[in-house]
Design a protein around this motif. Sequence first.
Motif, PDB file in Angstrom:
ATOM      1  N   CYS A 543      32.203  33.745  -1.371  1.00  0.00           N
ATOM      2  CA  CYS A 543      31.596  32.508  -0.858  1.00  0.00           C
ATOM      3  C   CYS A 543      30.389  32.097  -1.701  1.00  0.00           C
ATOM      4  O   CYS A 543      30.204  30.910  -2.004  1.00  0.00           O
ATOM      5  N   LEU A 544      29.563  33.069  -2.055  1.00  0.00           N
ATOM      6  CA  LEU A 544      28.383  32.777  -2.881  1.00  0.00           C
ATOM      7  C   LEU A 544      28.811  32.213  -4.233  1.00  0.00           C
ATOM      8  O   LEU A 544      28.248  31.224  -4.721  1.00  0.00           O
ATOM      9  N   TYR A 545      29.829  32.836  -4.832  1.00  0.00           N
ATOM     10  CA  TYR A 545      30.330  32.358  -6.127  1.00  0.00           C
ATOM     11  C   TYR A 545      30.903  30.950  -5.997  1.00  0.00           C
ATOM     12  O   TYR A 545      30.619  30.066  -6.817  1.00  0.00           O
ATOM     13  N   TYR A 546      31.712  30.722  -4.949  1.00  0.00           N
ATOM     14  CA  TYR A 546      32.355  29.414  -4.788  1.00  0.00           C
ATOM     15  C   TYR A 546      31.315  28.318  -4.577  1.00  0.00           C
ATOM     16  O   TYR A 546      31.423  27.228  -5.147  1.00  0.00           O
ATOM     17  N   TYR A 547      30.307  28.604  -3.777  1.00  0.00           N
ATOM     18  CA  TYR A 547      29.293  27.595  -3.474  1.00  0.00           C
ATOM     19  C   TYR A 547      28.544  27.175  -4.734  1.00  0.00           C
ATOM     20  O   TYR A 547      28.313  25.986  -4.963  1.00  0.00           O
ATOM     21  N   ALA A 549      29.358  27.926  -8.102  1.00  0.00           N
ATOM     22  CA  ALA A 549      30.093  27.691  -9.341  1.00  0.00           C
ATOM     23  C   ALA A 549      31.280  26.745  -9.202  1.00  0.00           C
ATOM     24  O   ALA A 549      31.665  26.103 -10.186  1.00  0.00           O
ATOM     25  N   ARG A 550      31.877  26.645  -8.022  1.00  0.00           N
ATOM     26  CA  ARG A 550      33.118  25.883  -7.903  1.00  0.00           C
ATOM     27  C   ARG A 550      33.004  24.663  -7.003  1.00  0.00           C
ATOM     28  O   ARG A 550      33.993  23.950  -6.820  1.00  0.00           O
ATOM     29  N   SER A 551      31.846  24.420  -6.403  1.00  0.00           N
ATOM     30  CA  SER A 551      31.710  23.264  -5.517  1.00  0.00           C
ATOM     31  C   SER A 551      30.426  22.514  -5.847  1.00  0.00           C
ATOM     32  O   SER A 551      29.565  23.013  -6.573  1.00  0.00           O
ATOM     33  N   ASP A 552      30.330  21.312  -5.310  1.00  0.00           N
ATOM     34  CA  ASP A 552      29.129  20.487  -5.484  1.00  0.00           C
ATOM     35  C   ASP A 552      28.418  20.274  -4.155  1.00  0.00           C
ATOM     36  O   ASP A 552      27.716  19.279  -3.959  1.00  0.00           O
ATOM     37  N   MET A 553      28.605  21.202  -3.217  1.00  0.00           N
ATOM     38  CA  MET A 553      27.944  21.076  -1.914  1.00  0.00           C
ATOM     39  C   MET A 553      26.430  21.196  -2.071  1.00  0.00           C
ATOM     40  O   MET A 553      25.948  21.929  -2.942  1.00  0.00           O
ATOM     41  N   SER A 554      25.712  20.482  -1.214  1.00  0.00           N
ATOM     42  CA  SER A 554      24.245  20.514  -1.274  1.00  0.00           C
ATOM     43  C   SER A 554      23.690  20.115   0.085  1.00  0.00           C
ATOM     44  O   SER A 554      24.424  19.632   0.952  1.00  0.00           O
ATOM     45  N   GLY A 555      22.404  20.322   0.266  1.00  0.00           N
ATOM     46  CA  GLY A 555      21.753  19.939   1.518  1.00  0.00           C
ATOM     47  C   GLY A 555      21.759  21.074   2.524  1.00  0.00           C
ATOM     48  O   GLY A 555      22.642  21.930   2.520  1.00  0.00           O
ATOM     49  N   PHE A 556      20.771  21.055   3.413  1.00  0.00           N
ATOM     50  CA  PHE A 556      20.612  22.144   4.375  1.00  0.00           C
ATOM     51  C   PHE A 556      21.771  22.218   5.354  1.00  0.00           C
ATOM     52  O   PHE A 556      22.273  23.296   5.654  1.00  0.00           O
ATOM     53  N   MET A 557      22.227  21.054   5.840  1.00  0.00           N
ATOM     54  CA  MET A 557      23.291  21.079   6.849  1.00  0.00           C
ATOM     55  C   MET A 557      24.580  21.656   6.280  1.00  0.00           C
ATOM     56  O   MET A 557      25.186  22.562   6.864  1.00  0.00           O
ATOM     57  N   GLN A 558      25.028  21.145   5.126  1.00  0.00           N
ATOM     58  CA  GLN A 558      26.277  21.631   4.550  1.00  0.00           C
ATOM     59  C   GLN A 558      26.176  23.107   4.176  1.00  0.00           C
ATOM     60  O   GLN A 558      27.104  23.889   4.404  1.00  0.00           O
ATOM     61  N   THR A 559      25.024  23.506   3.620  1.00  0.00           N
ATOM     62  CA  THR A 559      24.838  24.905   3.228  1.00  0.00           C
ATOM     63  C   THR A 559      24.869  25.825   4.440  1.00  0.00           C
ATOM     64  O   THR A 559      25.520  26.877   4.425  1.00  0.00           O
ATOM     65  N   SER A 560      24.182  25.425   5.510  1.00  0.00           N
ATOM     66  CA  SER A 560      24.155  26.265   6.711  1.00  0.00           C
ATOM     67  C   SER A 560      25.529  26.336   7.357  1.00  0.00           C
ATOM     68  O   SER A 560      25.947  27.401   7.830  1.00  0.00           O
ATOM     69  N   PHE A 561      26.269  25.218   7.382  1.00  0.00           N
ATOM     70  CA  PHE A 561      27.619  25.233   7.946  1.00  0.00           C
ATOM     71  C   PHE A 561      28.538  26.135   7.119  1.00  0.00           C
ATOM     72  O   PHE A 561      29.325  26.917   7.677  1.00  0.00           O
ATOM     73  N   PHE A 562      28.454  26.022   5.808  1.00  0.00           N
ATOM     74  CA  PHE A 562      29.337  26.804   4.938  1.00  0.00           C
ATOM     75  C   PHE A 562      29.093  28.301   5.110  1.00  0.00           C
ATOM     76  O   PHE A 562      30.013  29.066   5.415  1.00  0.00           O
ATOM     77  N   PHE A 563      27.847  28.716   4.958  1.00  0.00           N
ATOM     78  CA  PHE A 563      27.562  30.152   5.024  1.00  0.00           C
ATOM     79  C   PHE A 563      27.591  30.672   6.469  1.00  0.00           C
ATOM     80  O   PHE A 563      27.927  31.843   6.690  1.00  0.00           O
ATOM     81  N   GLY A 564      27.252  29.825   7.439  1.00  0.00           N
ATOM     82  CA  GLY A 564      27.285  30.265   8.834  1.00  0.00           C
ATOM     83  C   GLY A 564      28.696  30.528   9.327  1.00  0.00           C
ATOM     84  O   GLY A 564      29.002  31.620   9.827  1.00  0.00           O
ATOM     85  N   TYR A 565      29.560  29.536   9.178  1.00  0.00           N
ATOM     86  CA  TYR A 565      30.932  29.713   9.673  1.00  0.00           C
ATOM     87  C   TYR A 565      31.742  30.664   8.797  1.00  0.00           C
ATOM     88  O   TYR A 565      32.626  31.367   9.298  1.00  0.00           O
ATOM     89  N   MET A 566      31.464  30.721   7.499  1.00  0.00           N
ATOM     90  CA  MET A 566      32.160  31.693   6.654  1.00  0.00           C
ATOM     91  C   MET A 566      31.740  33.115   7.016  1.00  0.00           C
ATOM     92  O   MET A 566      32.544  34.054   6.904  1.00  0.00           O
ATOM     93  N   ALA A 567      30.485  33.291   7.462  1.00  0.00           N
ATOM     94  CA  ALA A 567      30.061  34.623   7.930  1.00  0.00           C
ATOM     95  C   ALA A 567      30.896  35.043   9.135  1.00  0.00           C
ATOM     96  O   ALA A 567      31.329  36.201   9.234  1.00  0.00           O
TER      97      ALA A 567
END
Length: 599
Positions: A543-547, A549-567
Amino acid sequence: MGAGMRRSVTDLTAAATALLLLLCFGVDGVVSDASDHRYKTGDHVPLYVNKVGPFHNPSETYRYFDLPFCTPEHVTEKREALGEVLNGDRLVDAPYKLDFRVDHESEVLCKKRLTREEVSKFRSAVTKDYYFQMYYDDLPLWGFIGKVDKEGKDLGEYKYYLYKRFHFDVLYNNDRVIEIVVHTDPNMLLDVTEDGDVEAEFLYSVKWKETATPFEKRMEKYSQTSSLPHHLEIHWFSIINSCVTVLLLTGFLATILMRVLKNDFVKYTHDEESAEDQEESGWKYIHGDVFRFPKNKSLLAASLGSGTQLFTLTVFIFILALVGVFYPYNRGALFTALVIIYALTSGIAGYAATSFYCQLEGTNWVRNLLLTGCLFCGPLFLTFCFLNTVAIVYSATAALPFGTIVVIVLIWTLVTSPLLVLGGIAGKNSKAEFQAPCRTAKYPREIPPLPWYRQTIPQMIMAGFLPFSAIYIELYYIFASVWGHRIYTIYSILFIVFIILLIVTAFITVALTYFQLAAEDHEWWWRSFLCGGSTGLFVYGYCLYYYHARSDMSGFMQTSFFFGYMACICYGFFLMLGMIGFRAALLFVRHIYRSIKCE
């Protein structure tokens, strides 16, 4: 008595299923405006606007009319099913009129004066590459709301434009809508670079064309992107690469393990007559301790119960996917299925946990049942509370309405919990005994000093790497679908990868368990569970690598959703694969100790 008990359990399960379906579909029931999708010329065809948001932040979406678009006189919200709400869909009637087979040329949608604040809103949205999504007769369509002119200019000289005219191309076959595409007119732009009031006129046009494509195949174009030849080649290369790697490594390990075990059996059988004169060594030496019950057995039993439930959930989801339930843009189908199946399989978790806990001579089975119910749902609920608060602060569509939260609580209270308790009671009354081929010694033997690479964490790293290497290529496509705009429909390949993952997890855990026992370390219970589940930690590392190196996600909301639900997802993987590893190790240990004579 037994028949009556079984009948009451069956009746309660049936009632729970009916109640669950009512909660999922009845409370927020879908009211279809055109259930048969057949129209006559001039008939109204339902068009809903759904949401807008930054293209690279798929979780950060907002209601369509949060931006100052042309609004109809009466904004009517479409009633949605639970899965649609969980998916972040918020459908409302669109201001465009696309009646069946009625063409329009430069129809005025509205004329309005945009205030300074509205111009600023649009400019901010264009800067972040906002896209919109609509549904026309249940067909999805989307496009960008504007563009940024960057050619040969510095950042301060960029021009920001809003599209003023949309053109809809609609294909039909007899009395059915087959396809719709929306185009923007590059010659009709509204400059929103400067702050200030702006006069705006928004237009749209509609062109109907006939096609021979049958209605039954109208959704195929959305799934063809993931079935293109070059994509299929990559997927099959992934499968072949995984299979070859797995076969070579598991074959190598199997050969070594079988030869070593064969030599052990021969040695132990040959030395039985002179056992008094020779000191035992290796895994037979600890036969009096290998079946000594582990510490924290309630937590282990709860973990196995939750892992069994999640494994059952995954299998059912694969079955539904393989029979074609999750076709592209079937709004909320996956979330609805997850909620229903998870609730109905909670009895499996209760039975698996409590029966195993009682086999380990546990006495406080009620506490074990509570622990089982909270082990996965507890962290998921805390994560949801935090992320839902973030979504509320951002006014995003990911924020669940109060009514939906009440429905979820009711499902937990009226369906999940009773079935969990029923499963626990059935597990307690199963009266199964733990089958240990060897008697356990009264006092535990001391474990000899072990080198660093035989400690728990190095063993987990070794155990997780091989299964992860079998799935990492396919992970990119799954991530790009869940956290992007790709469409993933090749469920057969994903199912093959899942089977490979289970086989490799089981085999590597068995191998490491043997080497642990050969080193006279008899505390294999928790080790086998942790080694089996360690692949979940590797997935979270990915997930850390994908965020980054492979995506253009940014911002607190998207980052928290990505790492929160992936956890939460990786934690579920940890529990499920840990259960697979432990069960495989338990079968193996029972087998090898049953094959020798233990005194």
